[in-house]
Design a protein around this motif. Structure first.
Motif, PDB file in Angstrom:
ATOM      1  N   SER A 102      75.380  70.245   1.948  1.00  0.00           N
ATOM      2  CA  SER A 102      75.311  68.986   2.973  1.00  0.00           C
ATOM      3  C   SER A 102      76.504  69.096   3.777  1.00  0.00           C
ATOM      4  N   LEU A 103      76.382  68.022   5.055  1.00  0.00           N
ATOM      5  CA  LEU A 103      77.435  67.974   6.002  1.00  0.00           C
ATOM      6  C   LEU A 103      78.486  67.171   5.552  1.00  0.00           C
ATOM      7  N   SER A 104      78.564  66.404   4.599  1.00  0.00           N
ATOM      8  CA  SER A 104      79.529  65.335   4.431  1.00  0.00           C
ATOM      9  C   SER A 104      79.656  65.056   2.798  1.00  0.00           C
ATOM     10  N   LEU A 132      71.219  55.473   6.036  1.00  0.00           N
ATOM     11  CA  LEU A 132      70.467  54.297   5.026  1.00  0.00           C
ATOM     12  C   LEU A 132      71.901  53.382   4.823  1.00  0.00           C
ATOM     13  N   LEU A 150      68.425  57.770  -4.836  1.00  0.00           N
ATOM     14  CA  LEU A 150      68.249  59.150  -3.716  1.00  0.00           C
ATOM     15  C   LEU A 150      69.074  60.435  -3.734  1.00  0.00           C
ATOM     16  N   LEU A 195      64.992  64.860  -2.448  1.00  0.00           N
ATOM     17  CA  LEU A 195      65.854  65.032  -0.938  1.00  0.00           C
ATOM     18  C   LEU A 195      67.097  65.622  -1.000  1.00  0.00           C
ATOM     19  N   GLU A 196      67.606  65.104  -2.171  1.00  0.00           N
ATOM     20  CA  GLU A 196      69.200  65.626  -2.182  1.00  0.00           C
ATOM     21  C   GLU A 196      69.126  67.142  -2.217  1.00  0.00           C
ATOM     22  N   HIS A 197      70.127  67.600  -1.456  1.00  0.00           N
ATOM     23  CA  HIS A 197      70.020  69.197  -1.338  1.00  0.00           C
ATOM     24  C   HIS A 197      71.611  69.800  -1.342  1.00  0.00           C
ATOM     25  N   LEU A 218      59.461  60.074   8.929  1.00  0.00           N
ATOM     26  CA  LEU A 218      60.181  59.358   8.188  1.00  0.00           C
ATOM     27  C   LEU A 218      59.251  58.587   7.000  1.00  0.00           C
ATOM     28  N   PHE A 271      68.960  63.970  13.042  1.00  0.00           N
ATOM     29  CA  PHE A 271      69.441  62.397  12.701  1.00  0.00           C
ATOM     30  C   PHE A 271      70.537  62.107  13.439  1.00  0.00           C
ATOM     31  N   GLU A 302      68.164  66.565   9.201  1.00  0.00           N
ATOM     32  CA  GLU A 302      69.444  65.677   9.165  1.00  0.00           C
ATOM     33  C   GLU A 302      70.304  65.886  10.328  1.00  0.00           C
ATOM     34  N   PHE A 331      80.361  57.027  12.011  1.00  0.00           N
ATOM     35  CA  PHE A 331      79.223  57.007  11.413  1.00  0.00           C
ATOM     36  C   PHE A 331      78.992  57.609  10.046  1.00  0.00           C
ATOM     37  N   GLY A 379      59.381  61.026   4.144  1.00  0.00           N
ATOM     38  CA  GLY A 379      60.949  60.782   3.747  1.00  0.00           C
ATOM     39  C   GLY A 379      60.874  59.688   2.804  1.00  0.00           C
ATOM     40  N   ALA A 380      60.255  58.420   3.275  1.00  0.00           N
ATOM     41  CA  ALA A 380      60.324  57.170   2.549  1.00  0.00           C
ATOM     42  C   ALA A 380      59.686  57.411   1.217  1.00  0.00           C
ATOM     43  N   CYS A 400      73.094  59.190   1.625  1.00  0.00           N
ATOM     44  CA  CYS A 400      72.387  59.068   3.083  1.00  0.00           C
ATOM     45  C   CYS A 400      73.377  58.362   3.760  1.00  0.00           C
TER      46      CYS A 400
HETATM   47  C1  HEM Z   1      70.934  62.511   4.101  1.00  0.00           C
HETATM   48  C2  HEM Z   1      67.379  60.084   2.594  1.00  0.00           C
HETATM   49  C3  HEM Z   1      66.627  58.311   6.910  1.00  0.00           C
HETATM   50  C4  HEM Z   1      70.867  60.228   8.434  1.00  0.00           C
HETATM   51  C5  HEM Z   1      70.127  62.013   3.435  1.00  0.00           C
HETATM   52  C6  HEM Z   1      70.079  62.726   2.024  1.00  0.00           C
HETATM   53  C7  HEM Z   1      68.990  61.734   1.537  1.00  0.00           C
HETATM   54  C8  HEM Z   1      68.645  60.890   2.692  1.00  0.00           C
HETATM   55  C9  HEM Z   1      68.634  61.674   0.022  1.00  0.00           C
HETATM   56  C10 HEM Z   1      70.900  63.512   1.247  1.00  0.00           C
HETATM   57  C11 HEM Z   1      70.662  64.785   1.414  1.00  0.00           C
HETATM   58  C12 HEM Z   1      71.794  65.576   1.022  1.00  0.00           C
HETATM   59  O1  HEM Z   1      72.771  65.895   2.045  1.00  0.00           O
HETATM   60  O2  HEM Z   1      71.865  66.324   0.209  1.00  0.00           O
HETATM   61  C13 HEM Z   1      66.748  59.271   3.655  1.00  0.00           C
HETATM   62  C14 HEM Z   1      65.604  58.584   3.376  1.00  0.00           C
HETATM   63  C15 HEM Z   1      65.344  58.394   4.786  1.00  0.00           C
HETATM   64  C16 HEM Z   1      66.579  58.596   5.444  1.00  0.00           C
HETATM   65  C17 HEM Z   1      64.788  58.568   2.135  1.00  0.00           C
HETATM   66  C18 HEM Z   1      64.127  57.425   5.118  1.00  0.00           C
HETATM   67  C19 HEM Z   1      62.986  57.766   5.246  1.00  0.00           C
HETATM   68  C20 HEM Z   1      67.592  58.614   7.626  1.00  0.00           C
HETATM   69  C21 HEM Z   1      67.762  58.138   9.005  1.00  0.00           C
HETATM   70  C22 HEM Z   1      68.970  58.905   9.480  1.00  0.00           C
HETATM   71  C23 HEM Z   1      69.651  59.591   8.338  1.00  0.00           C
HETATM   72  C24 HEM Z   1      66.796  57.512   9.875  1.00  0.00           C
HETATM   73  C25 HEM Z   1      69.658  58.417  10.844  1.00  0.00           C
HETATM   74  C26 HEM Z   1      71.142  58.616  11.111  1.00  0.00           C
HETATM   75  C27 HEM Z   1      71.137  61.311   7.424  1.00  0.00           C
HETATM   76  C28 HEM Z   1      72.116  62.483   7.496  1.00  0.00           C
HETATM   77  C29 HEM Z   1      72.030  63.033   6.500  1.00  0.00           C
HETATM   78  C30 HEM Z   1      71.286  62.512   5.497  1.00  0.00           C
HETATM   79  C31 HEM Z   1      72.761  62.626   8.695  1.00  0.00           C
HETATM   80  C32 HEM Z   1      72.920  64.435   5.990  1.00  0.00           C
HETATM   81  C33 HEM Z   1      74.254  63.888   5.140  1.00  0.00           C
HETATM   82  C34 HEM Z   1      75.003  65.238   4.882  1.00  0.00           C
HETATM   83  O3  HEM Z   1      74.502  66.334   5.107  1.00  0.00           O
HETATM   84  O4  HEM Z   1      76.126  65.067   4.213  1.00  0.00           O
HETATM   85  N1  HEM Z   1      69.323  61.130   3.579  1.00  0.00           N
HETATM   86  N2  HEM Z   1      67.449  59.517   4.733  1.00  0.00           N
HETATM   87  N3  HEM Z   1      68.738  59.502   7.129  1.00  0.00           N
HETATM   88  N4  HEM Z   1      70.516  61.563   6.054  1.00  0.00           N
HETATM   89 FE1  HEM Z   1      68.995  60.200   5.309  1.00  0.00          FE
END
Ligand code: HEM
Ligand code: MG
Length: 234
Positions: free
Chosen positions: A90-92, A20, A79, A85-87, A57, A161, A158, A182, A60-61, A17
């Motif tokens: 993804s974008l990056s 985070l 995570l 949550l991981e899938h 959120l 986000f 996401e 970012f 998600g948490a 993420c």
């Molecule tokens: C992706 C967890 C909050 C931005 C992810 C992923 C996890 C995760 C596990 C990986 C998913 C994947 O791409 O396979 C969490 C948890 C959060 C949280 C547990 C809080 C409860 C946030 C917040 C932002 C954020 C507040 C704000 C900027 C992103 C973005 C991705 C992402 C942009 C996509 C990354 C990608 O596709 O490469 N998050 N996240 N996340 N998260 Fe978080």
């Protein structure tokens, strides 16, 4: 100062993420990326991004807790558990089946980086196109691709986000420069002019943004896994 950006050390936990990871790199989350409880993560998101502790959120948490055997905390690296949550797509980050689903990958990120040509911002339309293109790319390279409505929903969130936190939740417009810093550096682009959103990102504004992204997203499930599922433990 307390919230100066600092690169993680070799022993600090970081994960898939970028949001985070960034909060940890700025000390809104523990810089070691470990022992993160639900209140800790919700407060950090609010402090760093002015993003209120909305239901989404909170859920998600809570899902984050499923990625570890610890009872009430997780580390950022936990995570990465594939299927909670991981899938895929993804974008990056790359897909789990293709090797590294944790670290930033510039090749994967090219699709988003190069989107919305001719202007200096990303928006709802470009975000939806990027989601579609990432899926198209993955269908070619990953025979185990999982693409059910669950993955779609998480991916829409996401996209919401980065558009809201790096840009504006109401317009869904985010400067390319901010979004790229970012993702690539997991840093708040403060020197480049980014400011913590003045108006809190709340349930209403975020839900509206998500429905706007959903409305311009074309999507169909694909692959052998058709039913949405959530991995419950490591
Ligand atoms: C992706 C967890 C909050 C931005 C992810 C992923 C996890 C995760 C596990 C990986 C998913 C994947 O791409 O396979 C969490 C948890 C959060 C949280 C547990 C809080 C409860 C946030 C917040 C932002 C954020 C507040 C704000 C900027 C992103 C973005 C991705 C992402 C942009 C996509 C990354 C990608 O596709 O490469 N998050 N996240 N996340 N998260 Fe978080
Ligand atoms: Mg992933």
């Amino acid at each position: 100062s307390a919230h100066q950006w600092q690169a993680p050390s070799a022993t600090d936990s970081r994960g898939p993420c970028p949001g985070l990871n960034t909060l940890a790199n700025h000390g809104f989350l523990p810089r070691n990326g470990s022992n993160i409880t639900i209140p800790v993560v919700l407060n950090a998101i609010n402090d760093g991004f002015n993003f209120q502790p909305i239901n989404l959120l909170r859920i998600g948490a809570k899902l984050g807790l499923l990625t570890t055997d610890a009872e009430d905390s997780f580390s950022l690296n936990d995570l990465a558990l594939h299927g909670t949550l991981e899938h895929d797509a993804s974008l990056s980050r790359n897909d789990y089946a293709l090797g590294d689903n944790v670290h930033f990958n510039e090749t994967v990120f090219t699709t988003l980086a190069n989107s919305n040509p001719g202007v200096d911002y990303y928006n709802i339309t470009s975000a939806a196109q990027v989601m579609e293109q990432r899926l198209t790319e993955d269908k070619i390279v990953n025979p185990t691709l999982i693409n059910t409505v669950k993955e779609l929903s998480v991916r829409i969130v996401e996209s919401g986000f980065y558009l809201s936190v790096m840009g504006n939740v109401t317009t869904g417009v985010a400067p390319k420069n901010f979004v790229q810093i970012f993702f690539r550096e997991e840093r708040l682009p403060l020197e480049e002019g980014w400011e913590r959103p003045e108006v809190p990102i709340d349930q209403d504004s975020f839900d509206t943004l998500l429905s706007e992204i959903t409305n311009v997203t074309t999507w169909a499930p694909s692959g052998e896994v058709i039913c949405p599922w959530i991995r419950l433990q490591p």
